[in-house]
Design a protein around this motif. Structure first.
Motif, PDB file in Angstrom:
ATOM      1  N   ASP A 155       0.798  -1.375  -0.275  1.00 60.43           N
ATOM      2  CA  ASP A 155      -0.073   0.346  -0.588  1.00 60.43           C
ATOM      3  C   ASP A 155       0.378   1.360  -0.054  1.00 60.43           C
ATOM      4  OD1 ASP A 155      -1.378   1.851   0.262  1.00 60.43           O
ATOM      5  OD2 ASP A 155      -2.315   0.955   1.737  1.00 60.43           O
ATOM      6  N   LYS A 157       0.001   4.182   0.756  1.00 58.73           N
ATOM      7  CA  LYS A 157       0.602   4.523   2.167  1.00 58.73           C
ATOM      8  C   LYS A 157       1.206   4.603   3.297  1.00 58.73           C
ATOM      9  CE  LYS A 157      -4.517   4.312   3.239  1.00 58.73           C
ATOM     10  NZ  LYS A 157      -5.704   3.825   1.545  1.00 58.73           N
ATOM     11  N   LEU A 158       1.666   3.710   3.507  1.00 57.54           N
ATOM     12  CA  LEU A 158       2.605   3.246   4.391  1.00 57.54           C
ATOM     13  C   LEU A 158       4.009   3.594   4.276  1.00 57.54           C
ATOM     14  CD1 LEU A 158       2.177  -1.331   4.250  1.00 57.54           C
ATOM     15  CD2 LEU A 158       1.269   0.590   5.379  1.00 57.54           C
ATOM     16  N   ALA A 162       5.503   6.792   6.377  1.00 57.42           N
ATOM     17  CA  ALA A 162       6.299   6.458   6.916  1.00 57.42           C
ATOM     18  C   ALA A 162       7.344   7.561   6.387  1.00 57.42           C
ATOM     19  CB  ALA A 162       7.656   4.773   5.891  1.00 57.42           C
ATOM     20  N   ARG A 175      13.486  -0.074   4.622  1.00 62.02           N
ATOM     21  CA  ARG A 175      12.476  -0.335   5.623  1.00 62.02           C
ATOM     22  C   ARG A 175      11.224  -1.200   5.391  1.00 62.02           C
ATOM     23  NH1 ARG A 175      13.063   3.212  10.669  1.00 62.02           N
ATOM     24  NH2 ARG A 175      11.966   1.451  11.561  1.00 62.02           N
ATOM     25  N   VAL A 176      10.280  -0.727   4.455  1.00 62.45           N
ATOM     26  CA  VAL A 176       8.892  -0.630   4.152  1.00 62.45           C
ATOM     27  C   VAL A 176       8.698  -1.516   3.249  1.00 62.45           C
ATOM     28  CG1 VAL A 176       6.473   0.876   4.623  1.00 62.45           C
ATOM     29  CG2 VAL A 176       8.527   1.314   5.204  1.00 62.45           C
ATOM     30  N   PRO A 179      10.298  -5.086   2.968  1.00 60.16           N
ATOM     31  CA  PRO A 179       9.938  -5.955   3.492  1.00 60.16           C
ATOM     32  C   PRO A 179       8.524  -7.206   3.260  1.00 60.16           C
ATOM     33  CG  PRO A 179      10.947  -4.335   4.974  1.00 60.16           C
ATOM     34  CD  PRO A 179      11.490  -4.375   4.301  1.00 60.16           C
ATOM     35  N   ASN A 180       8.055  -5.834   2.840  1.00 62.70           N
ATOM     36  CA  ASN A 180       6.623  -6.245   2.939  1.00 62.70           C
ATOM     37  C   ASN A 180       6.342  -7.043   1.354  1.00 62.70           C
ATOM     38  OD1 ASN A 180       4.692  -5.069   5.100  1.00 62.70           O
ATOM     39  ND2 ASN A 180       5.506  -3.579   3.977  1.00 62.70           N
ATOM     40  N   SER A 255       6.756 -14.530   5.573  1.00 65.50           N
ATOM     41  CA  SER A 255       5.980 -13.589   4.690  1.00 65.50           C
ATOM     42  C   SER A 255       4.711 -13.149   5.775  1.00 65.50           C
ATOM     43  CB  SER A 255       5.772 -13.934   4.073  1.00 65.50           C
ATOM     44  OG  SER A 255       6.925 -13.705   3.226  1.00 65.50           O
ATOM     45  N   SER A 256       4.379 -14.852   6.749  1.00 72.66           N
ATOM     46  CA  SER A 256       3.368 -14.950   7.389  1.00 72.66           C
ATOM     47  C   SER A 256       3.606 -13.915   9.051  1.00 72.66           C
ATOM     48  CB  SER A 256       2.833 -16.651   7.799  1.00 72.66           C
ATOM     49  OG  SER A 256       3.379 -16.776   8.884  1.00 72.66           O
ATOM     50  N   PHE A 257       4.653 -13.139   9.556  1.00 80.54           N
ATOM     51  CA  PHE A 257       4.416 -12.576  10.015  1.00 80.54           C
ATOM     52  C   PHE A 257       3.975 -13.528  11.827  1.00 80.54           C
ATOM     53  CE2 PHE A 257       6.811  -9.451   7.421  1.00 80.54           C
ATOM     54  CZ  PHE A 257       5.666  -9.149   6.639  1.00 80.54           C
TER      55      PHE A 257
ATOM     56  N   TYR B  77      -3.735   7.620   8.648  1.00 78.05           N
ATOM     57  CA  TYR B  77      -5.003   7.791   7.524  1.00 78.05           C
ATOM     58  C   TYR B  77      -6.394   6.795   8.257  1.00 78.05           C
ATOM     59  CZ  TYR B  77      -2.092   8.785   3.747  1.00 78.05           C
ATOM     60  OH  TYR B  77      -0.757   8.564   2.589  1.00 78.05           O
ATOM     61  N   ALA B  81      -3.147   2.633   8.403  1.00 78.21           N
ATOM     62  CA  ALA B  81      -1.890   2.377   7.445  1.00 78.21           C
ATOM     63  C   ALA B  81      -0.498   1.787   8.263  1.00 78.21           C
ATOM     64  CB  ALA B  81      -0.903   3.227   7.038  1.00 78.21           C
ATOM     65  N   PHE B  83       2.363  -0.760   9.406  1.00 81.89           N
ATOM     66  CA  PHE B  83       3.131  -1.629   9.187  1.00 81.89           C
ATOM     67  C   PHE B  83       3.094  -2.768   9.639  1.00 81.89           C
ATOM     68  CE2 PHE B  83       5.783   2.350  10.168  1.00 81.89           C
ATOM     69  CZ  PHE B  83       5.596   3.050   8.781  1.00 81.89           C
ATOM     70  N   HIS B  85       4.610  -5.813   8.673  1.00 79.67           N
ATOM     71  CA  HIS B  85       5.813  -6.301   9.712  1.00 79.67           C
ATOM     72  C   HIS B  85       6.626  -6.575  10.460  1.00 79.67           C
ATOM     73  CE1 HIS B  85       7.323  -2.994   7.446  1.00 79.67           C
ATOM     74  NE2 HIS B  85       8.383  -3.292   8.094  1.00 79.67           N
ATOM     75  N   PHE B  94       8.735   3.247  14.820  1.00 82.11           N
ATOM     76  CA  PHE B  94       9.669   3.294  13.987  1.00 82.11           C
ATOM     77  C   PHE B  94      10.553   4.693  13.631  1.00 82.11           C
ATOM     78  CE2 PHE B  94       9.906   4.403   9.028  1.00 82.11           C
ATOM     79  CZ  PHE B  94       9.737   2.824   8.245  1.00 82.11           C
ATOM     80  N   ARG B 137      -2.159  -7.225  12.806  1.00 76.85           N
ATOM     81  CA  ARG B 137      -2.995  -7.669  12.470  1.00 76.85           C
ATOM     82  C   ARG B 137      -4.194  -8.362  13.073  1.00 76.85           C
ATOM     83  NH1 ARG B 137      -0.952 -12.043   7.518  1.00 76.85           N
ATOM     84  NH2 ARG B 137       0.879  -9.984   7.181  1.00 76.85           N
TER      85      ARG B 137
END
Lengths: 257, 347
Positions: A155, A157-158, A162, A175-176, A179-180, A255-257, B77, B81, B83, B85, B94, B137
Motif C-alpha cells: 500500500d 500509504k505505508l 513512513a 524498511r517498509v 519487507p512487505n 512472510s506470515s509474520f 490514515y 496504514a 506497518f 511486518h 519507527f 494483524r
C-alpha cells in the motif's frame, strides 16, 4: 449439479497434476535408489550440478540488484512508454532459447562490447560468464515480474506514513517496501533461479563447457544413451527441487509474520 | 500558524481548486466534506506528498518545497496504514532513528527525545501497554487507531493530520476515541487537522471548521458559527438544515435570500401563539423516535418539519390530521444567500 461441477473440475485438475508428477516419479523409479546414491558420488555430476546452481544464483543476484529498481519504478509510476518497457521485460519469454543464445553471442562476443569486457578480463565463449548471461537473459522476467507484483501489493500509504515519520526514500524502500514485498520477491528469485537451472538452448550455443547439468544430461544422452543420462537428471531434479521447496517453505513461513 | 495559499492540484479524478486556509497553532481544525471532495488529497498535500501550485507555510516559513520527512507533520490514515511486518512497539518507535538525524541536520536547537515519563504518559493515555508486543494483524479497529495515533505523536510532529480517523471504528467505541482525540492538540502541543464527513464528529471536536466541496474550501471559521450560521444555501443544505424557504415569506423584499427554521425550536399549540413568526398548518405525519417526535406539517403549500422533545409532546395537539399553530422566534431562524446552484445539493 454442484456435485457434478466439483467432480468434473477435480477430475480435470487431477489429470494435469498427474501429467506433471508422473515423469518425475518415472525418472526416480527408472533410475532406482542405488543408482541415485551412486550418482551423488560421481564427481562430474556433482560438479556440474553445483556449477549450475552457483551460476544461476549469481545471475539471480545480479538481476535482483538491477531488476528490483526497475520493478519498483514500473509498479509505482504511470508514464509514457511503460507498456513498451513491460513488453521488453517479457521478450526473453517469447523467443526461442537457441535464438537468444545466438543474439547474446552477436551482442557480447563481437566488436566493441567484446573489447569492453576484455578490459575487465571477461569473455563469454565457453566461460561461466557466458553461461550466466544466457541464464540471466532468459529467466530475468520471472524475478522482475514477481517483484513488480509484490511492490504493487504494498500500500503506497505505508510509504507516505513512513515519510511523515522522518524516513527518506531509500529508507522507506528498505524498511517498509522490501519487507512487505519480500514474499513475492523471494518467490520471483526462486522462479528465476529454478528457470536458470534448466536453461539449455542458449547455454549450449554460448558455452558447451564448462558443462552445466542440462548440457551434461544432453551430452551423456547423445554419447551413452538414456541409461547414463537419467541419473544426472535425477540428481539435478532432487537437488534443485529440495532447495526450491525448503526456500519457499521458509519464505512463506517468514512472510506470515 | 499553518497557512495555505491558492493550493491547486489535479490528480486522477481528484482536484483541489485554489484552497487557501489559515490554521492557528494548537488549533483543532476539522475539514468537513463528503467522500471524494478532495479532503484526503488536501491533507497529503499539506504533508508534502503531492506536487501542487500555491504555497504552504508554517510559522512564517515557506515549506512548499520541503520534503515530507523534514516537515514534522504526522499523518494518521483512515485505515491507519500500520506497518504489517512490525509489532505494535516497533510501529510506534519507527521514527526513532530519524529524529536525531533530523535535529542534527536542521540544527534546530536541542534534540527532543521522548523521556521515559512522556513515553509512559503516551502509552497510558492511549491504553497501549498490553498491546505493545502484539502482532498488528490481530488488533481491532480501535486498537489500530490508537497505535497509529501513538506512532504519529511519538515522532513529535508539530502538525497532526487525521484522515477520517473514526470511520473504521466500531460505533460502540467511537465515543471513547472521540474523547481521546478531543484535547489532543493541547495535551501534546500540536496543531490538529482532522478531515471527516461526519457532522457530529466535527461539532464535538472542532475549534474551527472548514467545509470542503468538490475540491474547494467553501467556508471556514469557528465551529459554532460555521455549523449554525452557514453563509449560503448550498452550505445550509450540505449541513443538513431543514425547513429552508425563501426569505420573502417572513421579510418582504428580501429577494435572493433564504432562511431556515430550526425544527427543534418550533412551538406548537391548538391556539394562536405569541411568537415573532406564526403560521397555521395541518399535521400530515407523526413519527416517534427514541427521545423525540418528528412531525411533518403542511402549511400554505410548504412542508415544515418539527422536532418535539418527548417531555414536551402533547397528544392533544399533535395527532395526524390535526390543525395546529406553529410559532418560532428570531433565535430559530438563520438567513443565507443563494450561492451557486441551489439544486446541486439535494440531501
Amino acid at each position: 449439479m454442484k456435485c457434478l461441477f466439483n467432480l468434473s473440475f477435480i477430475l480435470l485438475s487431477s489429470l494435469i497434476l498427474l501429467f506433471i508428477i508422473i515423469p518425475i516419479i518415472g525418472l526416480f523409479n527408472g533410475v532406482g535408489f542405488f543408482n541415485l546414491v551412486e550418482a551423488f558420488g560421481d564427481k562430474e555430476i556433482l560438479y556440474s550440478v553445483l556449477l549450475t546452481m552457483k551460476i544461476s544464483f549469481y545471475g539471480t543476484f545480479f538481476v535482483l540488484v538491477t531488476g528490483l529498481p526497475l520493478a519498483y519504478l514500473i509498479a509505482r509510476n504511470d508514464f509514457r512508454g511503460k507498456a513498451i518497457i513491460e513488453s521488453i521485460i517479457d521478450i526473453p519469454v517469447m523467443i526461442p532459447h537457441t535464438a537468444a543464445g545466438i543474439a547474446l553471442l552477436m551482442a557480447f562476443n563481437r566488436g566493441m562490447m567484446k573489447d569492453f569486457f576484455t578490459i575487465f578480463g571477461i569473455s563469454f565463449m565457453d566461460t561461466e560468464a557466458g553461461i550466466m548471461i544466457a541464464m540471466m537473459f532468459l529467466s530475468s522476467p520471472f524475478l522482475i515480474n514477481g517483484a513488480k507484483e509484490g511492490f504493487k501489493n504494498v500500500d503506497p500509504k505505508l510509504e507516505n506514513v513512513a515519510r511523515t515519520l522522518g524516513a527518506g526514500r531509500f529508507s522507506v524502500f528498505f524498511r517498509v517496501v522490501l519487507p512487505n514485498a519480500q514474499k513475492d520477491i523471494v518467490n520471483g528469485m526462486l522462479m528465476m533461479w529454478s528457470r536458470g537451472l534448466g536453461e539449455f538452448g542458449a547455454v549450449v550455443i554460448i558455452a558447451y563447457h564448462p558443462m552445466i547439468a542440462p548440457v551434461l544430461i544432453y551430452d551423456r544422452f547423445n554419447n551413452y544413451g538414456l541409461i547414463y543420462s537419467a541419473p544426472v537428471a535425477a540428481v539435478m531434479i532432487a537437488v534443485s527441487l529440495s532447495t526450491f521447496l525448503v526456500v519457499r517453505g521458509l519464505n512463506n513461513k517468514r512472510s506470515s509474520f | 500558524m499553518l497557512s495555505l495559499r491558492n493550493i491547486g492540484l489535479q490528480k486522477g479524478s481528484f482536484t483541489l481548486k485554489q484552497v487557501s486556509l489559515d490554521v492557528k497553532d494548537q488549533d483543532y481544525f476539522v475539514i468537513l466534506g463528503r467522500t471524494g471532495s478532495g479532503k484526503t488529497m488536501l491533507m497529503e498535500t499539506i504533508a508534502g506528498l503531492h506536487k501542487h501550485s500555491g504555497t504552504v507555510s508554517f510559522r512564517g516559513r515557506d515549506i512548499t518545497a520541503m520534503l515530507p520527512e523534514r516537515r514534522r507533520i504526522g499523518f494518521v490514515y483512515q485505515d491507519f496504514a500500520l506497518f504489517p511486518h512490525l509489532s505494535v512497539l516497533k510501529n510506534i518507535r519507527f521514527s526513532d532513528r530519524y529524529r536525531s538525524r533530523f535535529w542534527k541536520r536542521s540544527g534546530n536547537g536541542v534534540l527532543e527525545t521522548f523521556t521515559n515519563k512522556q513515553w509512559d504518559e503516551l502509552i497510558d493515555f492511549l491504553d497501549l501497554e498490553h498491546l505493545l508486543h502484539r502482532n498488528i494483524r490481530y488488533l481491532s479497529g480501535g486498537e489500530k487507531q490508537r497505535v497509529a495515533l501513538a506512532r504519529a505523536i511519538y515522532s513529535r510532529p508539530e502538525i497532526l493530520l487525521l484522515d477520517e480517523p473514526l470511520s473504521a471504528i466500531d460505533p460502540s467505541f467511537r465515543n471513547t476515541i472521540m474523547e481521546n482525540l478531543k484535547g489532543l492538540n493541547n495535551r501534546f502541543n500540536i496543531t490538529v487537522l482532522h478531515v471527516t464527513h461526519n457532522f457530529r464528529e466535527a461539532a464535538y471536536l472542532a475549534d474551527n471548521i472548514g467545509i470542503m466541496m468538490d475540491g474547494r474550501l467553501l467556508e471556514h471559521g469557528p465551529a459554532q458559527q460555521v455549523l449554525q450560521r452557514p453563509r449560503s444555501l448550498t452550505l445550509a443544505r450540505f449541513l443538513g438544515f431543514r425547513n429552508i424557504f425563501p426569505a420573502q415569506l417572513i421579510q418582504p423584499g428580501a429577494a435572493g435570500l433564504y432562511f431556515s427554521v430550526d425544527p427543534a425550536l418550533i412551538k406548537l399549540s391548538e391556539s394562536p401563539l405569541s411568537e415573532q413568526y406564526n403560521v397555521q398548518g395541518l399535521c400530515r405525519e407523526l413519527k416517534e423516535e427514541s427521545d423525540h417526535y418528528k412531525l411533518t406539517v403542511d402549511s400554505q403549500g410548504h412542508t415544515i418539519f418539527v422536532k418535539i422533545a418527548r417531555q414536551l409532546y402533547d397528544p392533544q395537539v399533535t395527532t395526524i390530521g390535526a390543525e395546529m399553530y406553529l410559532g418560532f422566534g428570531e433565535d430559530a431562524v438563520s438567513f443565507f444567500e443563494q450561492e451557486g446552484n441551489a439544486d446541486e445539493m439535494s440531501l
